[in-house]
Design a protein around this motif. Structure first.
Motif, mmCIF file in Angstrom:
data_model
loop_
_atom_site.group_PDB
_atom_site.id
_atom_site.type_symbol
_atom_site.label_atom_id
_atom_site.label_comp_id
_atom_site.label_asym_id
_atom_site.label_seq_id
_atom_site.Cartn_x
_atom_site.Cartn_y
_atom_site.Cartn_z
ATOM 1 N N LYS A 57 0.842 -1.181 0.000
ATOM 2 C CA LYS A 57 0.000 0.000 0.000
ATOM 3 C C LYS A 57 0.886 1.243 0.000
ATOM 4 C CE LYS A 57 -3.437 2.489 2.646
ATOM 5 N NZ LYS A 57 -4.197 2.597 3.858
ATOM 6 N N PRO A 58 0.855 2.030 -1.094
ATOM 7 C CA PRO A 58 1.642 3.254 -1.120
ATOM 8 C C PRO A 58 1.232 4.189 0.011
ATOM 9 C CG PRO A 58 0.756 2.761 -3.293
ATOM 10 C CD PRO A 58 0.128 1.798 -2.314
ATOM 11 N N ASP A 98 0.539 7.306 0.072
ATOM 12 C CA ASP A 98 -0.537 8.254 -0.210
ATOM 13 C C ASP A 98 -1.831 7.583 -0.655
ATOM 14 O OD1 ASP A 98 0.364 7.436 -2.699
ATOM 15 O OD2 ASP A 98 0.281 9.430 -3.589
ATOM 16 N N ALA A 99 -1.936 6.263 -0.492
ATOM 17 C CA ALA A 99 -3.132 5.531 -0.911
ATOM 18 C C ALA A 99 -4.251 5.674 0.115
ATOM 19 C CB ALA A 99 -2.808 4.057 -1.124
ATOM 20 N N GLN A 102 -7.569 0.501 -3.529
ATOM 21 C CA GLN A 102 -6.662 1.529 -3.035
ATOM 22 C C GLN A 102 -6.715 2.648 -4.069
ATOM 23 O OE1 GLN A 102 -4.970 1.447 -0.051
ATOM 24 N NE2 GLN A 102 -6.182 -0.400 0.213
ATOM 25 N N ILE A 155 -4.962 6.029 -5.336
ATOM 26 C CA ILE A 155 -3.715 6.792 -5.262
ATOM 27 C C ILE A 155 -3.964 8.110 -5.994
ATOM 28 C CG2 ILE A 155 -1.228 6.788 -5.704
ATOM 29 C CD1 ILE A 155 -1.530 3.665 -5.930
ATOM 30 N N THR A 187 -2.425 10.973 -6.255
ATOM 31 C CA THR A 187 -1.329 11.633 -6.965
ATOM 32 C C THR A 187 -1.086 11.042 -8.353
ATOM 33 O OG1 THR A 187 0.270 10.193 -5.879
ATOM 34 C CG2 THR A 187 -0.135 12.354 -4.872
ATOM 35 N N LYS A 188 -1.474 9.781 -8.526
ATOM 36 C CA LYS A 188 -1.275 9.116 -9.821
ATOM 37 C C LYS A 188 -2.586 8.931 -10.586
ATOM 38 C CE LYS A 188 2.893 6.758 -8.488
ATOM 39 N NZ LYS A 188 3.647 5.532 -8.454
ATOM 40 N N ASN A 240 -4.301 -2.113 -12.067
ATOM 41 C CA ASN A 240 -4.313 -0.645 -12.009
ATOM 42 C C ASN A 240 -5.401 -0.127 -12.936
ATOM 43 O OD1 ASN A 240 -2.139 -0.544 -10.262
ATOM 44 N ND2 ASN A 240 -0.642 -0.257 -11.883
#
Length: 109
Positions: free
Chosen positions: A3-4, A6-7, A14, A16, A18-19, A28
Motif C-alpha cells: 500500500k503506497p 498516499d493511498a 486503493q 492513489i 497523486t497518480k 491498475n
C-alpha cells in the motif's frame, strides 16, 4: 498487497490520488481528471448525499457551460470502475444528488 503511503482505502480498492489510479488486487485502473475530482469530493462525505449543484460547481466551475448530463456520464464511468467491490456503490438520490456508499458489512479484508 503493498500500500503506497498516499493511498486511500475504498472498500477493497486503493486510491492513489497523486497518480490518478485505483488499484484492485494487482490491477491498475486509470482515472480521468474529472473522475479523480469526483472521487475526491465523494471521499470527503462517504455515505452522505452530496448536492448535485455542489458536484457540478466543484467539478466543472472553471469550464463555463455546465451540463448535468456531463456529471451523470462521469458518475456512470466511476461506478463502472468501482464495480468489482460489491460493498461500494454510487447512488443517485432523485432531486438531490449522489452518494458514495461503502457498506462495511460486505467488505472482505
Amino acid at each position: 498487497m503493498f500500500k503506497p503511503l498516499d493511498a486511500i482505502s475504498i472498500g477493497n480498492y486503493q486510491f492513489i490520488p497523486t497518480k490518478g489510479l485505483l488499484v484492485y488486487d494487482s490491477e491498475n485502473i486509470s482515472l480521468t481528471a474529472k473522475e479523480r475530482t469526483l472521487l475526491n469530493i465523494f471521499l470527503k462525505q462517504v455515505n452522505q448525499v452530496i448536492d448535485r449543484n455542489l458536484l457540478l460547481k466543484e467539478g466543472w466551475e472553471d469550464e463555463g457551460v455546465i451540463t448535468g448530463r456531463s456529471l451523470d456520464m462521469y458518475v456512470s464511468k466511476l461506478r463502472k470502475k468501482l464495480q468489482k467491490d460489491a460493498s461500494i456503490s454510487i447512488k443517485n438520490v432523485h432531486g438531490k444528488g449522489y452518494s458514495l456508499n461503502i457498506d462495511q458489512d460486505l467488505r472482505v479484508r
